[in-house]
Design an enzyme around this catalytic site. Structure first.
Site, PDB file in Angstrom:
ATOM      1  N   GLY A  27      -9.361   1.416  -4.401  1.00  0.00           N
ATOM      2  CA  GLY A  27     -10.039   1.985  -3.150  1.00  0.00           C
ATOM      3  C   GLY A  27      -9.887   3.318  -3.238  1.00  0.00           C
ATOM      4  O   GLY A  27      -9.287   4.163  -4.024  1.00  0.00           O
ATOM      5  N   THR A  29      -8.186   5.196  -1.040  1.00  0.00           N
ATOM      6  CA  THR A  29      -6.861   5.607  -0.615  1.00  0.00           C
ATOM      7  C   THR A  29      -5.858   5.557  -1.825  1.00  0.00           C
ATOM      8  O   THR A  29      -5.431   6.591  -2.144  1.00  0.00           O
ATOM      9  CB  THR A  29      -6.192   4.760   0.445  1.00  0.00           C
ATOM     10  N   ASP A  79      -0.939  -0.227  -3.021  1.00  0.00           N
ATOM     11  CA  ASP A  79      -2.453  -0.642  -2.631  1.00  0.00           C
ATOM     12  C   ASP A  79      -2.695  -0.297  -1.346  1.00  0.00           C
ATOM     13  O   ASP A  79      -2.061   0.017  -0.481  1.00  0.00           O
ATOM     14  CB  ASP A  79      -2.720  -2.220  -2.844  1.00  0.00           C
ATOM     15  N   GLY A  80      -4.125   0.000  -1.009  1.00  0.00           N
ATOM     16  CA  GLY A  80      -4.736   0.167   0.366  1.00  0.00           C
ATOM     17  C   GLY A  80      -5.126  -1.186   1.162  1.00  0.00           C
ATOM     18  O   GLY A  80      -4.424  -2.390   0.656  1.00  0.00           O
ATOM     19  N   ALA A  81      -5.644  -1.249   2.335  1.00  0.00           N
ATOM     20  CA  ALA A  81      -5.996  -2.368   2.963  1.00  0.00           C
ATOM     21  C   ALA A  81      -6.948  -1.978   3.915  1.00  0.00           C
ATOM     22  O   ALA A  81      -7.479  -0.948   4.199  1.00  0.00           O
ATOM     23  CB  ALA A  81      -4.867  -2.651   3.847  1.00  0.00           C
ATOM     24  N   LYS A  92      -7.780  -7.724   2.852  1.00  0.00           N
ATOM     25  CA  LYS A  92      -8.124  -6.743   1.612  1.00  0.00           C
ATOM     26  C   LYS A  92      -9.423  -7.238   1.219  1.00  0.00           C
ATOM     27  O   LYS A  92      -9.955  -8.378   1.285  1.00  0.00           O
ATOM     28  CB  LYS A  92      -6.815  -6.713   0.935  1.00  0.00           C
ATOM     29  N   GLY A  93     -10.076  -6.474   0.230  1.00  0.00           N
ATOM     30  CA  GLY A  93     -11.168  -6.900  -0.579  1.00  0.00           C
ATOM     31  C   GLY A  93     -12.407  -6.196  -0.194  1.00  0.00           C
ATOM     32  O   GLY A  93     -13.452  -6.715  -0.644  1.00  0.00           O
ATOM     33  N   GLU A 101      -5.859  -7.895  -7.121  1.00  0.00           N
ATOM     34  CA  GLU A 101      -4.897  -7.376  -6.140  1.00  0.00           C
ATOM     35  C   GLU A 101      -3.901  -8.403  -5.735  1.00  0.00           C
ATOM     36  O   GLU A 101      -2.485  -7.923  -5.664  1.00  0.00           O
ATOM     37  CB  GLU A 101      -5.610  -6.933  -4.980  1.00  0.00           C
ATOM     38  N   LYS A 119      -6.909   1.740  10.275  1.00  0.00           N
ATOM     39  CA  LYS A 119      -6.762   0.314   9.669  1.00  0.00           C
ATOM     40  C   LYS A 119      -5.913  -0.753  10.586  1.00  0.00           C
ATOM     41  O   LYS A 119      -5.824  -1.924  10.306  1.00  0.00           O
ATOM     42  CB  LYS A 119      -6.322   0.174   8.196  1.00  0.00           C
TER      43      LYS A 119
HETATM   44  C1  5RP Z   1     -10.169  -3.196  -2.275  1.00  0.00           C
HETATM   45  C2  5RP Z   1      -9.364  -3.334  -1.384  1.00  0.00           C
HETATM   46  C3  5RP Z   1      -9.076  -1.796  -0.563  1.00  0.00           C
HETATM   47  O1  5RP Z   1      -7.591  -1.772  -0.976  1.00  0.00           O
HETATM   48  C4  5RP Z   1      -9.664  -1.682   0.747  1.00  0.00           C
HETATM   49  O2  5RP Z   1     -10.914  -1.827   0.617  1.00  0.00           O
HETATM   50  C5  5RP Z   1      -9.154  -0.332   1.432  1.00  0.00           C
HETATM   51  O3  5RP Z   1      -9.953   0.636   0.789  1.00  0.00           O
HETATM   52  P1  5RP Z   1      -9.967   2.161   1.178  1.00  0.00           P
HETATM   53  O4  5RP Z   1      -8.765   2.662   0.598  1.00  0.00           O
HETATM   54  O5  5RP Z   1     -11.163   2.709   0.385  1.00  0.00           O
HETATM   55  O6  5RP Z   1     -10.156   2.111   2.662  1.00  0.00           O
HETATM   56  O7  5RP Z   1      -8.765  -4.161  -0.716  1.00  0.00           O
HETATM   57  O8  5RP Z   1     -10.517  -4.473  -2.661  1.00  0.00           O
END
Ligand code: 5RP
EC number: 5.3.1.6
Length: 215
Positions: A27, A29, A79-81, A92-93, A101, A119
């Site tokens: 993602g 982030t 990881d992000g969310a 997530k996703g 993930e 978020k």
């Molecule tokens: C990817 C994810 C990402 O962590 C989620 O979509 C957050 O994305 P971003 O950092 O672009 O806001 O779960 O499958």
């Protein structure tokens, strides 16, 4: 919000220790985290990536990407969310990478989630819940999701996951029992992964800001 994402990602670099193999999410982030990791790439042993997109960015920086089967358990996953509640449970996703993930989160001792303030939610579900499905089971799974949750599944028909599967996004949920919903949706034949990270939530959530807030 991109500056908030960058600040969260920079803070997450403090969790990286010498010699680590770092699990890397997907993602916008995480892209900041990868760019930061590039600065200290000589201190780490390598990474395990959750998507082709992240693998490409890591390799472009000259950072080694390893196979989870070869590394064994990881110390750290970043990881992000799409959403995060007060108990560090996540949706997530949004980037369709939820299955890999989830595998890396499960394999990791510490899961550090990096988010911008938008978020944070009281109850998960405002962001449509992604569910990865085997293509032939799409309609069956959609009907079961309606029956079990009352939500409205919408097929993300322009996306094929890195695993060759499809995504249903479930709208209209207010998830008061995330662990129960994750368990129930996981039982439906044809479901590969549910984008609820409740049974295995994040261990640390970093909300970007000046200064970043660590939950
Ligand atoms: C990817 C994810 C990402 O962590 C989620 O979509 C957050 O994305 P971003 O950092 O672009 O806001 O779960 O499958």
């Amino acid at each position: 919000m991109s500056e908030m994402k960058r600040l969260a990602a920079e803070k997450a670099l403090e969790y990286v220790e010498d010699g680590m193999i770092v699990g890397v999410g997907t993602g916008s982030t995480v892209a900041y985290f990868i760019d930061g990791l590039a600065r200290i790439k000589d201190r780490i042993k390598g990474t395990v990536s959750s998507s082709d997109q992240s693998t490409e960015r890591l390799r472009a920086h000259g950072i080694e990407v390893m196979d989870l089967n070869a590394t064994g358990p990881l110390s750290l996953y970043v990881d992000g969310a799409d959403e995060c509640d007060g108990n560090r449970r996540l949706i997530k996703g949004g980037g369709a990478a939820l299955t890999r993930e989830k595998i890396i989160a499960e394999a990791s001792k510490t899961f550090v989630c990096i988010v911008d303030p938008s978020k944070q939610v009281g109850i998960l579900g405002r962001f449509p819940l992604p569910v990865e499905v085997i293509p032939m089971a799409r309609s069956l799974v959609a009907r079961e999701i309606v029956r079990i949750t009352g939500g409205q599944p919408v097929w993300r028909d322009d996306v094929v996951t890195d695993n060759g599967n499809w995504i249903l996004d479930v709208h209209g949920l207010a998830i008061t029992d995330p662990v129960g919903m994750e368990r129930d949706l996981n039982q439906i034949p044809g479901v590969v992964s549910v984008g609820l990270f409740a049974r295995r939530p994040a261990d640390v959530v970093i909300v970007g800001g000046e200064p970043p807030v660590v939950l």
